[in-house]
Design a protein around this motif. Structure first.
Motif, short mmCIF file in Angstrom:
data_model
loop_
_atom_site.label_atom_id
_atom_site.label_comp_id
_atom_site.label_asym_id
_atom_site.label_seq_id
_atom_site.Cartn_x
_atom_site.Cartn_y
_atom_site.Cartn_z
N PHE A 1 -4.86 13.61 16.14
CA PHE A 1 -5.47 14.49 15.32
C PHE A 1 -4.55 15.54 14.74
O PHE A 1 -4.19 16.44 15.22
CB PHE A 1 -6.39 15.17 16.08
N GLU A 2 -3.95 14.95 13.62
CA GLU A 2 -2.89 15.82 12.92
C GLU A 2 -3.47 17.01 12.34
O GLU A 2 -2.81 18.19 12.21
CB GLU A 2 -2.24 15.13 11.91
N LYS A 3 -4.75 17.05 12.07
CA LYS A 3 -5.35 17.99 11.45
C LYS A 3 -6.43 18.24 12.61
O LYS A 3 -6.95 17.48 13.40
CB LYS A 3 -6.20 17.81 9.88
N THR A 4 -7.38 19.35 11.99
CA THR A 4 -8.39 19.94 13.12
C THR A 4 -9.74 19.03 12.81
O THR A 4 -10.25 18.80 11.69
CB THR A 4 -8.68 21.26 12.99
N ALA A 5 -10.14 18.28 13.67
CA ALA A 5 -11.52 17.53 13.39
C ALA A 5 -12.50 18.58 13.80
O ALA A 5 -12.68 19.26 14.89
CB ALA A 5 -11.57 16.33 14.61
N LYS A 6 -13.72 18.39 12.85
CA LYS A 6 -14.72 19.20 13.11
C LYS A 6 -16.08 18.72 13.15
O LYS A 6 -16.84 19.22 13.63
CB LYS A 6 -14.73 20.62 12.04
N SER A 7 -15.87 17.45 12.82
CA SER A 7 -17.41 16.66 12.75
C SER A 7 -17.09 15.05 12.73
O SER A 7 -15.83 14.64 12.94
CB SER A 7 -18.04 16.67 11.54
N LYS B 1 -21.51 17.32 14.69
CA LYS B 1 -20.60 18.28 14.84
C LYS B 1 -19.74 17.96 16.12
O LYS B 1 -20.40 17.57 16.92
CB LYS B 1 -21.10 19.76 15.14
N VAL B 2 -18.56 18.43 16.35
CA VAL B 2 -17.56 18.16 17.42
C VAL B 2 -16.79 19.71 17.63
O VAL B 2 -16.70 20.19 16.55
CB VAL B 2 -16.65 17.09 17.25
N LYS B 3 -16.31 19.81 18.80
CA LYS B 3 -15.74 20.94 19.06
C LYS B 3 -14.22 20.68 18.17
O LYS B 3 -13.78 19.81 17.96
CB LYS B 3 -15.28 21.16 20.54
N LYS B 4 -13.67 21.77 17.91
CA LYS B 4 -12.44 21.50 17.10
C LYS B 4 -11.40 20.93 17.97
O LYS B 4 -11.08 21.45 19.16
CB LYS B 4 -11.70 22.99 16.66
N VAL B 5 -10.74 19.88 17.63
CA VAL B 5 -9.81 19.18 18.44
C VAL B 5 -8.55 18.87 17.55
O VAL B 5 -8.66 18.38 16.42
CB VAL B 5 -10.46 17.89 18.79
N THR B 6 -7.59 19.07 18.15
CA THR B 6 -6.05 18.66 17.59
C THR B 6 -5.19 17.94 18.60
O THR B 6 -5.59 17.99 19.64
CB THR B 6 -5.38 19.91 16.82
N GLY B 7 -4.11 17.37 18.09
CA GLY B 7 -3.27 16.64 18.95
C GLY B 7 -3.37 15.17 19.23
O GLY B 7 -4.42 14.62 18.62
#
Length: 443
Positions: free
Chosen positions: A363-369, A414-420
């Motif tokens: 997740f190089e960018k923030t996933a929101k959905s 929708k999903v919780k914001k996730v990165t990494g």
């Protein structure tokens, strides 16, 4: 070590966990779980590993094998199922009810040659302009036909640096013949190798690495592990060097495939580990395994006692913001794969608490959905979790009834914001055979 260094190390560990680099506790062997697969034949083409396998049918008691399957990977942990790439029906001169044994594919001059044995019916060859097929029979007859038809199994093509191609095969002896540049005709006589390596059983896999020629093979019996021999020429003499994977009570039959990819070396084989988890009754339903191997300075190979439970480390990542096929996975439990002309390969037979794991999702960018393509007659839910089946729940996608299992709709949540970097688990909740899945992506 001072207090500041201790704090730094603790912070690095916490960041690793938060970024999802902590290892999943899910086993990763065998590497294919949605079908019973055997006789792995990996081929590196451009930036992708193409893994061709034979296929034990789900109801097989003895050997029941009708087609050959294809899987691909660019990270060595997630494998994408492409379904059957060829079958006995592609040969007009064989019986079509059984006998699709170990194959191997090789590329030359932009074409792909698939060498296929039909037990007791000789060795044929199929040709395609693409590693994905379709493959066609250019000869309409056997490529290899001699007085040892029942020994004509496990063909292994090899092209030397000077351009000369060879085809090896055989049980209980090793045979080889020169292939012409067209790869569908032979030159000279069939040679029965006089220096058959120690403990050779079947399944020769010939390759060259750093000036050395290798022949790996199913070794000892029974059970069988994977042994190997070395030579200074492609036609021997072959000198036995030892075992790549030890024979043990965990193994039975075996079949090697060896490649170098992205700076590492890998050996493929098969086991009965999945069917053993389901029943103590023996059936010929095998499953492909794979592990990293290490070469010593003299070219010999360090021995593995068995396949490691978690498999090798990822050498690439999955981009979750592009469409990912649902049949791309590192591990699954309970689900099966199927294929049709409309959708291609999809995931099916999904029951309550079944799950799919996809490793090394970046997740190089923030996933929101999140969105997924599904077909359903009863509906259900997909829990999206990080790094473990019981890991952090970042979202739940509700799958509604689409009317039938051939009507596909896209469902979003929708999903919780996730990165990494994370391992992503899709855990299924609902009834039996609740839906089929085609692809997914995050936004």
């Amino acid at each position: 070590m001072n207090k500041r260094n201790n704090i730094t190390i603790l912070c690095m560990f916490i960041m690793a966990v938060l970024n999802g680099t902590a290892q999943s506790n899910i086993k990763q062997q065998p590497i294919i779980q949605t079908k019973y697969t055997a006789d792995p034949a990996p081929m590196v083409y451009k930036d992708t590993v193409f893994l061709y396998t034979s296929h034990d049918e789900d109801d097989a008691k003895g050997f029941k094998m009708i087609d050959w399957q294809l899987y691909t990977s660019t990270d060595m942990v997630n494998w994408t199922d492409h379904g059957a790439v060829a079958s006995l029906k592609d040969f007009s001169w064989v019986k079509h009810d059984n006998g699709a044994w170990a194959i191997q594919c090789i590329e030359r001059n932009g074409k792909f040659y698939l060498y296929a044995p039909m037990h007791g019916q000789g060795i044929g060859v199929l040709v395609s302009d693409s590693p994905y097929g379709p493959f066609k029979d250019p000869l309409g007859k056997r490529l290899i036909e001699d007085n040892h038809l029942w020994n004509d199994i496990d063909p292994s093509p090899f092209i030397d640096d000077d351009g000369q191609a060879y085809l090896y095969w055989g049980n209980p002896d090793v045979y080889y013949i020169k292939l012409n540049e067209d790869m569908i005709s032979t030159s000279g006589e069939i040679v029965k190798e006089p220096t058959k390596p120690k403990n050779y059983q079947e399944g020769p896999w010939v390759y060259k690495r750093k000036g050395n020629y290798y022949m790996s093979y199913a070794s000892t019996c029974c059970p069988e592990g994977i042994g190997y021999a070395m030579s200074k020429t492609p036609t021997g003499p072959w000198e036995y060097k030892g075992m790549i994977v030890e024979a043990s009570e965990k193994t039975r039959g075996n079949h090697p495939g060896i490649i170098d990819y992205k700076g590492k070396s890998y050996v493929f084989g098969h086991s009965y580990d999945i069917i053993k988890r389901e029943t103590s009754t023996f059936y010929e339903r095998r499953s492909v395994d794979m592990d990293e191997i290490i070469y010593n300075e003299d070219g010999t190979i360090k021995t593995l006692s068995y396949w490691s439970e978690n498999g090798p480390e990822a050498v690439g990542t999955i981009n979750p913001f592009k469409r990912v096929e649902a049949e791309t996975m590192a591990w699954s439990e309970g689900v099966k794969s199927d294929k049709n002309n409309k959708t291609g390969v999809f995931i099916t037979q999904i029951d309550n608490n079944d799950f799919v794991e996809v490793r090394a999702v970046n997740f190089e960018k923030t996933a929101k959905s999140f969105q997924i393509s599904a077909a359903s007659v009863s509906g259900g839910k997909i829990e999206i979790r990080l790094d473990n089946k019981e890991g952090e729940l970042i979202g739940t996608c509700d799958i509604k009834n689409t009317g039938n299992l051939d009507t596909w709709k896209v469902f979003k949540s929708k999903v919780k914001k996730v990165t990494g970097l994370h391992n992503v688990f899709f855990v299924f909740k609902g009834n039996e055979k609740m839906f089929n899945l085609d692809w997914w992506k995050f936004e």
